[in-house]
Scaffold this active site. Structure first.
Site, PDB file in Angstrom:
ATOM      1  N   CYS A 105       0.817  -1.223   0.000  1.00 15.05           N
ATOM      2  CA  CYS A 105       0.000   0.000   0.000  1.00 15.05           C
ATOM      3  C   CYS A 105       0.849   1.271   0.000  1.00 15.05           C
ATOM      4  O   CYS A 105       0.496   2.258  -0.646  1.00 15.05           O
ATOM      5  CB  CYS A 105      -0.980   0.002   1.166  1.00 15.05           C
ATOM      6  N   ASP A 122      -7.511   5.721  -1.510  1.00 10.50           N
ATOM      7  CA  ASP A 122      -7.146   4.516  -0.776  1.00 10.50           C
ATOM      8  C   ASP A 122      -6.666   3.431  -1.737  1.00 10.50           C
ATOM      9  O   ASP A 122      -7.411   3.015  -2.629  1.00 10.50           O
ATOM     10  CB  ASP A 122      -8.371   4.018  -0.001  1.00 10.50           C
ATOM     11  N   HIS A 145      -6.124   0.342  -0.990  1.00 10.38           N
ATOM     12  CA  HIS A 145      -6.474  -0.985  -0.479  1.00 10.38           C
ATOM     13  C   HIS A 145      -7.705  -1.560  -1.181  1.00 10.38           C
ATOM     14  O   HIS A 145      -8.737  -1.821  -0.571  1.00 10.38           O
ATOM     15  CB  HIS A 145      -6.719  -0.922   1.030  1.00 10.38           C
TER      16      HIS A 145
END
Length: 499
Positions: free
Chosen positions: A138, A382, A384
């Site tokens: 990430c 994000d 993820h």
């Protein structure tokens, strides 16, 4: 699915309290907190030397991949709510969401940001059996988003926006008027998205209930074929294939010089230096340099030495205007275990600057790319979310999975204090303006020590070997009063200098 949004599922509180473990420390195959499985390193020196995984390693890799594909391969869609009366700041631009036109401007600006997430089924990473970065990559993805934003402002027209942003699914946010008697959170103005490929009809107001402004046709944006060709090329540079100059394979390969390998956790300071090295290595860019600050200090003469091409001429030509554009990356730590509240106003002022290209950081082991804020909440992209590999070598490959239609927010006090801040200066004049504007923003902090500083002269003048752009040393550590002792026993993947 062609159009996706990042997960709105908030991870459990243990994520924020979990101590970061050092990447070289052997770990068995197990579930760590809420971050999925991580493979145990091979203990046989002969096999490590040969770099050949055995059957057990392959099995572990398959189990890891299967688990993370399930964990990060789904998302719960939910709307993010924005205040109608407070401006939303996105990378130096302000949007007051009190009309449909302004909401559309914000929507287009956000969706046009390039979104780089976990991917699966890409070619095996060198020295491992991994074919996905789910659960560990990430921070590298956040670093890619920081770099690609710098390349957007470097290569694309200043007012560029992705024309196809209007064709994505509905925008997953609503705008509210605070303290409305109709609802505690406010009254939403109508959603302006046009769903595509949705099986569930969207709830909407009846025609006679919709304000006239919401019935306006969205403005048409002229498609610049040259800009869109460059848009495709830019994203292809970040493809998950070994030849891609800024792809995951290249970043992992460069990370080996810092003692990192595929599957390790990368901190924001390490990623800053990886980005510097990958830009210096590539042949696709010749007029861009990356400078990484050292010990919370930007040494101006080091930047000049890096960017002023006239200094490399023999003899130097003072009249030459040749100057490399520069990305300035500043690794910092804004507190001990949690963010020091004294720096929040300073972070806001930095994000208001046009020269700012964002901040990479996030919660511990949960990296995010921050692009703006509203009131006391950060706006972020994000990484993820696990998506299938896109073959960027194909002509006119689909761009939809590289753009996000779902802005997400989180409170400032949940931001991890370890982060890297990015800036861009196109020329020498812009660099001077950047120094002035950022210094003013830094002065807004109530703390004794600013987040970082600009200093005349070279790092060598202060007894430092090398300078920030070539040194992969630790980030500086800014601690609030009385917190030094608490950090002595804290283990982290980054090292810090105590001021």
């Amino acid at each position: 699915m062609n159009s996706v949004s990042p997960s709105a599922v908030q991870y459990v509180g243990v994520v924020m309290q979990e101590e970061l473990v050092e990447s070289r420390r052997p770990q068995p195959l197990e579930r760590q907190g809420s971050f999925g499985l991580r493979p145990a390193p091979t203990t046989e020196p002969g096999r490590e030397a040969n770099g050949e995984p055995d059957e057990l390693d392959k099995l572990k890799s398959k189990l890891l991949t299967a688990w993370n594909n399930v964990k990060y391969g789904w998302t719960v869609k939910s709307k993010t709510f924005f205040n109608k009366t407070s401006p939303v700041i996105v990378l130096g631009n302000s949007y007051l969401l009190n009309s449909e036109d302004e909401v559309e401007r914000f929507r287009l600006a956000f969706v046009s940001r390039i979104w780089l997430t976990y991917r699966r089924e890409f070619p095996q990473l060198d020295g491992s059996t991994l074919t996905t970065d789910c659960g560990w990559g990430c921070m590298l993805r956040s670093g890619q988003m920081l770099l690609v934003q710098g390349l957007l402002v470097h290569l694309m027209p200043r007012d560029w926006a992705w024309p196809d942003a209007q064709q994505l699914t509905e925008v997953d946010f609503e705008v509210f008027r605070p303290r409305s008697p109709a609802r505690a959170g406010g009254v939403p103005i109508p959603s302006f998205g046009s769903p595509r490929g949705s099986n569930t009809p969207e709830k909407s107001l009846a025609c006679d209930q919709v304000p006239k402004c919401s019935q306006k046709k969205r403005p048409e944006y002229r498609r610049d074929s040259q800009a869109e060709t460059l848009h495709h090329k830019l994203i292809s540079w970040f493809g998950d294939q070994p030849p891609a100059p800024f792809g995951l394979h290249q970043l992992v390969d460069i990370g080996k010089s810092s003692g990192k390998k595929a599957g390790d956790w990368y901190g924001p300071s390490i990623v800053a230096h990886i980005l510097r090295k990958v830009v210096a290595k590539t042949s696709v860019l010749h007029n861009l340099a990356v400078y990484v600050a050292q010990d919370c200090t930007v040494y101006k003469e080091d930047v000049v030495h890096l960017c002023d091409l006239s200094l490399s001429q023999t003899p130097p030509d003072p009249s030459s205007q040749a100057w490399k554009s520069v990305l300035i990356l500043v690794p910092v730590r804004l507190g001990g275990e949690v963010l020091n509240p004294s720096y929040i106003e300073c972070v806001k002022n930095i994000l208001k600057l046009e020269c700012c290209i964002g901040i990479i950081g996030g919660k511990p082991k949960h990296s995010l790319y921050f692009v703006g804020f509203q009131d006391e909440q950060l706006l972020y992209l994000d990484p993820h979310y696990c998506q299938p590999l896109v073959d960027v070598s194909q002509v006119n490959f689909s761009l939809e999975s590289f753009h996000c239609s779902s802005p997400k927010k989180m409170p400032f006090n949940r931001m991890d204090p370890s982060c890297t801040i990015g800036f861009y200066a196109k020329n020498k004049k812009d660099f001077a303006s950047l120094c002035s504007a950022v210094s003013e923003a830094l002065s807004s902090s109530k703390e004794k020590y600013p987040i970082f500083t600009f200093v005349e002269g070279k790092s060598q003048d202060f007894g430092l070997e090398g300078h920030g752009s070539n040194n992969s040393g630790p980030a500086a550590h800014i601690l609030p009063p009385g917190r030094q002792g608490m950090m002595n026993n804290r283990r982290n993947s980054d090292e810090f200098v105590f001021l």
